[in-house]
Structure formats: structure tokens, C-alpha cells
Write a protein that holds these residues in place. Structure first.
Motif, PDB file in Angstrom:
ATOM      1  N   GLU A 150      48.404  57.799  21.445  1.00 13.18           N
ATOM      2  CA  GLU A 150      48.239  58.932  22.357  1.00 13.18           C
ATOM      3  C   GLU A 150      46.987  59.730  22.012  1.00 13.18           C
ATOM      4  O   GLU A 150      46.251  60.197  22.905  1.00 13.18           O
ATOM      5  N   THR A 151      46.717  59.891  20.710  1.00 15.73           N
ATOM      6  CA  THR A 151      45.519  60.616  20.287  1.00 15.73           C
ATOM      7  C   THR A 151      44.256  59.886  20.721  1.00 15.73           C
ATOM      8  O   THR A 151      43.284  60.516  21.170  1.00 15.73           O
ATOM      9  N   ALA A 152      44.258  58.572  20.594  1.00 12.31           N
ATOM     10  CA  ALA A 152      43.092  57.794  21.023  1.00 12.31           C
ATOM     11  C   ALA A 152      42.840  57.980  22.515  1.00 12.31           C
ATOM     12  O   ALA A 152      41.682  58.055  22.964  1.00 12.31           O
ATOM     13  N   LYS A 153      43.916  58.062  23.269  1.00 14.82           N
ATOM     14  CA  LYS A 153      43.784  58.270  24.713  1.00 14.82           C
ATOM     15  C   LYS A 153      43.125  59.615  25.014  1.00 14.82           C
ATOM     16  O   LYS A 153      42.209  59.701  25.849  1.00 14.82           O
ATOM     17  N   TYR A 154      43.545  60.655  24.312  1.00  7.19           N
ATOM     18  CA  TYR A 154      42.952  61.970  24.559  1.00  7.19           C
ATOM     19  C   TYR A 154      41.525  62.058  24.023  1.00  7.19           C
ATOM     20  O   TYR A 154      40.673  62.735  24.608  1.00  7.19           O
ATOM     21  N   MET A 155      41.259  61.374  22.921  1.00  8.57           N
ATOM     22  CA  MET A 155      39.892  61.365  22.412  1.00  8.57           C
ATOM     23  C   MET A 155      38.957  60.655  23.381  1.00  8.57           C
ATOM     24  O   MET A 155      37.764  60.972  23.459  1.00  8.57           O
ATOM     25  N   GLN A 156      39.471  59.702  24.116  1.00  5.03           N
ATOM     26  CA  GLN A 156      38.678  59.074  25.171  1.00  5.03           C
ATOM     27  C   GLN A 156      38.277  60.102  26.222  1.00  5.03           C
ATOM     28  O   GLN A 156      37.134  60.113  26.699  1.00  5.03           O
ATOM     29  N   GLN A 157      39.215  60.991  26.560  1.00  4.97           N
ATOM     30  CA  GLN A 157      38.897  62.048  27.530  1.00  4.97           C
ATOM     31  C   GLN A 157      37.848  63.007  26.978  1.00  4.97           C
ATOM     32  O   GLN A 157      36.939  63.443  27.698  1.00  4.97           O
ATOM     33  N   VAL A 158      37.960  63.337  25.684  1.00  6.64           N
ATOM     34  CA  VAL A 158      36.969  64.206  25.059  1.00  6.64           C
ATOM     35  C   VAL A 158      35.587  63.569  25.125  1.00  6.64           C
ATOM     36  O   VAL A 158      34.584  64.217  25.458  1.00  6.64           O
ATOM     37  N   THR A 159      35.527  62.283  24.816  1.00  8.19           N
ATOM     38  CA  THR A 159      34.244  61.583  24.822  1.00  8.19           C
ATOM     39  C   THR A 159      33.657  61.518  26.230  1.00  8.19           C
ATOM     40  O   THR A 159      32.438  61.691  26.416  1.00  8.19           O
ATOM     41  N   GLU A 160      34.497  61.265  27.215  1.00  8.93           N
ATOM     42  CA  GLU A 160      34.009  61.223  28.596  1.00  8.93           C
ATOM     43  C   GLU A 160      33.471  62.587  29.021  1.00  8.93           C
ATOM     44  O   GLU A 160      32.437  62.675  29.709  1.00  8.93           O
ATOM     45  N   SER A 161      34.174  63.639  28.620  1.00  8.55           N
ATOM     46  CA  SER A 161      33.699  64.985  28.932  1.00  8.55           C
ATOM     47  C   SER A 161      32.374  65.266  28.245  1.00  8.55           C
ATOM     48  O   SER A 161      31.448  65.837  28.849  1.00  8.55           O
ATOM     49  N   ALA A 162      32.268  64.872  26.973  1.00 10.84           N
ATOM     50  CA  ALA A 162      31.022  65.086  26.229  1.00 10.84           C
ATOM     51  C   ALA A 162      29.888  64.270  26.825  1.00 10.84           C
ATOM     52  O   ALA A 162      28.733  64.731  26.884  1.00 10.84           O
ATOM     53  N   ALA A 163      30.174  63.057  27.305  1.00  9.14           N
ATOM     54  CA  ALA A 163      29.135  62.219  27.911  1.00  9.14           C
ATOM     55  C   ALA A 163      28.611  62.854  29.196  1.00  9.14           C
ATOM     56  O   ALA A 163      27.392  62.874  29.461  1.00  9.14           O
ATOM     57  N   ALA A 164      29.547  63.380  30.011  1.00  9.16           N
ATOM     58  CA  ALA A 164      29.119  64.029  31.259  1.00  9.16           C
ATOM     59  C   ALA A 164      28.261  65.256  30.963  1.00  9.16           C
ATOM     60  O   ALA A 164      27.237  65.494  31.625  1.00  9.16           O
ATOM     61  N   SER A 165      28.689  66.038  29.964  1.00 11.30           N
ATOM     62  CA  SER A 165      27.940  67.240  29.612  1.00 11.30           C
ATOM     63  C   SER A 165      26.563  66.887  29.074  1.00 11.30           C
ATOM     64  O   SER A 165      25.556  67.520  29.418  1.00 11.30           O
ATOM     65  N   ALA A 166      26.494  65.862  28.215  1.00 14.96           N
ATOM     66  CA  ALA A 166      25.212  65.453  27.643  1.00 14.96           C
ATOM     67  C   ALA A 166      24.267  64.915  28.716  1.00 14.96           C
ATOM     68  O   ALA A 166      23.052  65.170  28.688  1.00 14.96           O
ATOM     69  N   GLU A 167      24.806  64.154  29.675  1.00 15.40           N
ATOM     70  CA  GLU A 167      23.972  63.617  30.744  1.00 15.40           C
ATOM     71  C   GLU A 167      23.424  64.745  31.641  1.00 15.40           C
ATOM     72  O   GLU A 167      22.241  64.729  32.029  1.00 15.40           O
ATOM     73  N   LEU A 168      24.273  65.712  31.958  1.00 13.35           N
ATOM     74  CA  LEU A 168      23.809  66.831  32.762  1.00 13.35           C
ATOM     75  C   LEU A 168      22.740  67.625  32.020  1.00 13.35           C
ATOM     76  O   LEU A 168      21.724  68.047  32.610  1.00 13.35           O
ATOM     77  N   ALA A 169      22.970  67.827  30.725  1.00 12.58           N
ATOM     78  CA  ALA A 169      21.985  68.563  29.928  1.00 12.58           C
ATOM     79  C   ALA A 169      20.662  67.809  29.890  1.00 12.58           C
ATOM     80  O   ALA A 169      19.574  68.416  29.943  1.00 12.58           O
TER      81      ALA A 169
END
Length: 466
Positions: A174-193
Motif C-alpha cells: 500500500e505504501t508503494a502505491k501511495y509513493m507512486q502517487q507522490v512521484t507522479e505529483s512531483a514529476a508533474a510539478s517538476a515538468e511545470l517548473a
């Protein structure tokens, strides 16, 4: 005299004789495990029994695996546990051997002197061995009980580790699943930046922070995925699985917390009545007490044999008679052996007392860990996670009203996922503590001091300034 002796041999031999049983005296172990875990265990000794166990394992693996099913598979299929069960059969064989009299000893001698030939034949009976069979049998019966106790304790240990491995595996998944969401959020933020930085609308420091967060989140995701794999493999080892059985499925989420925590009540009394290590210590003290009685019985007589002799000599009538052989302890009167047995017994008594004191203390300690873990998990569920949800809803409303930037929205999303991950770990810790409490009440000490693990937070979101 010989008729009387023969009757004595028959009576004592029949009274002390034991036989190998079909269940190898393993039924008591099965019952002890069933009473404490609610699951069945079996000592597999034949091909038919192995096939039956295999079919049962396949049946349990056909659906997503719960903690009860995982424990059931381990109790049936764990090869190390099966090896420990063999000790019960070995102890049973020793008991049967102790009940058997070694029987008579025959001797024959032939002497020649010139033309004269002398022969002598004798049969000797181990009277002391015959008389001490009841004491030896009682000692071996107590030893068998101790071995049965240890086998049941080993089964409970495997059950505990399997149960905790199941919770660890589901939580890690379950933690790995949520960490995937964190990474996707960080990727979107980094790409926008990156895009905003390319057109000169984003500060270099803020851009670097977004890129650093994305890099750290990627590493955290890799670590979470490995932890999920490692936890799953530990669970598979405990269940004795390999090959295609490794495809077993687990639920997506941990079980919900119970409605209320268990009350302390009479937990210490329950532990003293049910714990296998307390019972084992008592059995050991009783066994040594019987051994002390045996030591005193043979203190002054080291060897006592009765023999029937028949002697022939050339040219003379056959000689018949009987002989008693008695070893006289001129240099060893058994005082040291008796003192050693008495001191061993007192040692066992004090160890039994120590075990009881430790059991009571461990129950209090594990209950404290259980209650604390429950309160923390409930606090996350009822307070922290709902607060994070309300904050996210407010941030989303502000974003829709163009009052906050997209970066603040993404940062808040990461904070919410971090809180959910902490709740997952709090749930896992509660089920760990609940499993340890069950072990402390019925089996042996679950281990060293129960220390609650704090949740490791995900990388912090970048600050404002954009």
C-alpha cells in the motif's frame, strides 16, 4: 526362587511397557496450537498426508490471502516447522525405549586343561534396570511433554511471524502505491517548473527545489517497491511457498482498526495459565524432581545382577546354581551425584519463577505497546487524515478561485499522501502490537522490548516563493 523371579519380571515388564502410537503423541501439539491460533497444524509423515496438505494449500491460495489463511498455510507447509515436529517422534521413541527391559545376558565359557574340558554357561538378569523402569518411564514421559510443549511453542512462533509478515507485506504494498502517487505529483510539478523556467517566469531556486523533490521522490519510490518485494518474499518463505505458488494475491488495504481496544483485565493470570514457556519450565522442574528420586534410588547400588549358572567338567556331574553380582562403591558413595541433582532441581525451580515473573512483565509491556499503537492509529484516522482532507479541499477551492498557484496545490497533495502513508504505518504497527500481545498471552516472549516505530515522512514539499 526362579518361579518367583519370573513372575516379578512378567509383572514389572507388563506394567512399564509402552508402545509406539499411530499419532506419535502429536495430537496434544495439534490441540495446543488449535486452541491458541484457531488454525490447524499437521506433522506430515506420508505421501498421502503430503498430498492432502498440498491440496489444502492450493485451496487457500485460490483467493486473495488474509492473515488467517497465511497462518494456516504456514502451520501446514513450513518445512522448518515440520523438522521441529520430528523431535516429538524422537522423544516418543525414547519413551518406548525406556519402558523396555534390556533382558537377560547370556555367558558361555569353555576351558581345556590337558584332556580335561570344562564348560560354564550362565544367564544374568538386570534386576536394577527392571526395578527402575517405572522411574525412567516417568522421566521420559515428562521429557516428552516438554518436547511437545516446545513444538507447540515453535508453531506459535511461526504463526506470529507469518501474521506480522502478512501485515508488513500489505502495508508495504500500500505504501508503494501511495509513493507512486507522490512521484507522479512531483514529476508533474517538476515538468511545470521546467517549462516556466524556460520562458523566464520561475526563480532558479524554486526550480531547483522542485527538481530536487522529484529526484528524492523517485529514490523513495524505488525503496518502497523493494520493501514491498522483500516483505512479500519473507511471507512466502514462512508459508513455504515456491514456484507458481508465489503468484498469490494480497488485499489492497490493511484491515480496519477494531471499534475499541481490548481491556487489560486479567491478562497476567491468563498468561500464567496458557503460556507455553511457563508450562515448559514447570515440566522441567517436575522432570528433574523425578530424576532426583532416581538418583537417590541408585545411590549406593551401582550394579545389581542376578544370574543362573550351569557348569560342567570332564568326568564330573553337572553343577547348577545361582549367583548375585553386587558392585560395592568403595570410592564413590553417590554423594556428589545426589548433590548435583538437588542443585539442578533448585536451579529449575528458580528458572520457573523467573519465567513467571518475565511472563507477567512482558504481558504488561506488550499491552502498553498494543494500547499505544491503537490510540496512535485511531488519532491518525479520526484527526490527522480528516484534517488533511479538509485542508486539501480548501486549497482546491482557492486554486479554483485563482488565489493559490498550481505549485501550492501540488505541494498540498503531496502533504496529504504523506499523512495517509503515516496512517498506513500506524495501522501496521497496531496489528504488529496486537499479534505480539497474543503471543505474550499464549506462547513465549515475542522478543525484546516493544518499541513503537515512528513513521518516516516523505520528502518535504518545496516551500513558497512561487
Amino acid at each position: 526362587m526362579m518361579k518367583t523371579f519370573a513372575v516379578l519380571v512378567a509383572v514389572l515388564g507388563a506394567a512399564g511397557c509402552a508402545t509406539l502410537q499411530d499419532d506419535a503423541r502429536f495430537t496434544s501439539v495439534e490441540q495446543a496450537v488449535k486452541e491458541r491460533t484457531g488454525a490447524d497444524t499437521k506433522w506430515t509423515r506420508t505421501e498421502d498426508e503430503a498430498n492432502t496438505v498440498r491440496g489444502r494449500v492450493k485451496e487457500l491460495l485460490a483467493t486473495p490471502l488474509g492473515p488467517t489463511e497465511a497462518v494456516q498455510i504456514a502451520l501446514l507447509n513450513n518445512p522448518g516447522l515440520q523438522a521441529s515436529y520430528a523431535e516429538v517422534g524422537i522423544a516418543e521413541a525414547d519413551l518406548v525405549q525406556a519402558s523396555r527391559w534390556r533382558g537377560p545376558t547370556f555367558s558361555f565359557a569353555r576351558l581345556r586343561r590337558g584332556d580335561e574340558i570344562e564348560t560354564e554357561a550362565g544367564v544374568f538378569f538386570d534386576v536394577l534396570g527392571l526395578l527402575t523402569i517405572p522411574l525412567s518411564v516417568k522421566a521420559q514421559e515428562t521429557r516428552l511433554e516438554a518436547v511437545q510443549n516446545r513444538a507447540a511453542g515453535e508453531a506459535l512462533r511461526v504463526a506470529l511471524h507469518t501474521r506480522k509478515a502478512w501485515f508488513e507485506s500489505v502495508a508495504a504494498q500500500e505504501t508503494a502505491k501511495y509513493m507512486q502517487q507522490v512521484t507522479e505529483s512531483a514529476a508533474a510539478s517538476a515538468e511545470l517548473a521546467r517549462r516556466m523556467a524556460e520562458v523566464g517566469n520561475f526563480p532558479k531556486l524554486a526550480y531547483a527545489r522542485e527538481q530536487a523533490f522529484y529526484a528524492e521522490a523517485t529514490a523513495q519510490l524505488a525503496r518502497a517497491r523493494h520493501n514491498a518485494t522483500a516483505a512479500r518474499e519473507r511471507l512466502a518463505r514462512l508459508m513455504g511457498l515456491w514456484g507458481e505458488d508465489l503468484r498469490f494475491e494480497l488485499p489492497e488495504r490493511l484491515p480496519d482498526l477494531p471499534g475499541s481496544a481490548r481491556e487489560g483485565g486479567e491478562l497476567e493470570a491468563q498468561a500464567l495459565a496458557q503460556r507455553l514457556d511457563v508450562q515448559g519450565s514447570r515440566r522441567e522442574a517436575e522432570s528433574l524432581a523425578r530424576s532426583l528420586g532416581l538418583t537417590k534410588a541408585t545411590r549406593f547400588i551401582n550394579l545389581l545382577e542376578v544370574g543362573v549358572l550351569s557348569n560342567t567338567e570332564t568326568g564330573l556331574p553337572r553343577q547348577r546354581g545361582w549367583e548375585i553380582e553386587l558392585g560395592i562403591p568403595l570410592f564413590d558413595f553417590g554423594g556428589a551425584r545426589a548433590a548435583r541433582a538437588e542443585r539442578q532441581y533448585m536451579q529449575a525451580v528458580n528458572r520457573t519463577l523467573e519465567t513467571a515473573i518475565d511472563a507477567r512483565s512482558e504481558v504488561r509491556e506488550t499491552y502498553s505497546a498494543y494500547r499505544t499503537a491503537f490510540d496512535i492509529a485511531r488519532h491518525y484516522r479520526d484527526e490527522i487524515v480528516p484534517l488533511r482532507k479538509r485542508i486539501s479541499e480548501e486549497v482546491l477551492l482557492r486554486y479554483n478561485g485563482m488565489l493559490v498557484s498550481v505549485f501550492e496545490l501540488l505541494a498540498d497533495s503531496r502533504d496529504q499522501v504523506t499523512a495517509v502513508n503515516a496512517y498506513i504505518e500506524a495501522q501496521r504497527d497496531f496489528w504488529f502490537a496486537e499479534s505480539d500481545l497474543q503471543m505474550a498471552l499464549t506462547g513465549r516472549s515475542p522478543g525484546s522490548a516493544q518499541t513503537l516505530r515512528s513513521a518516516a515522512p516523505a520528502p518535504a514539499a518545496s516551500g513558497g516563493g512561487h
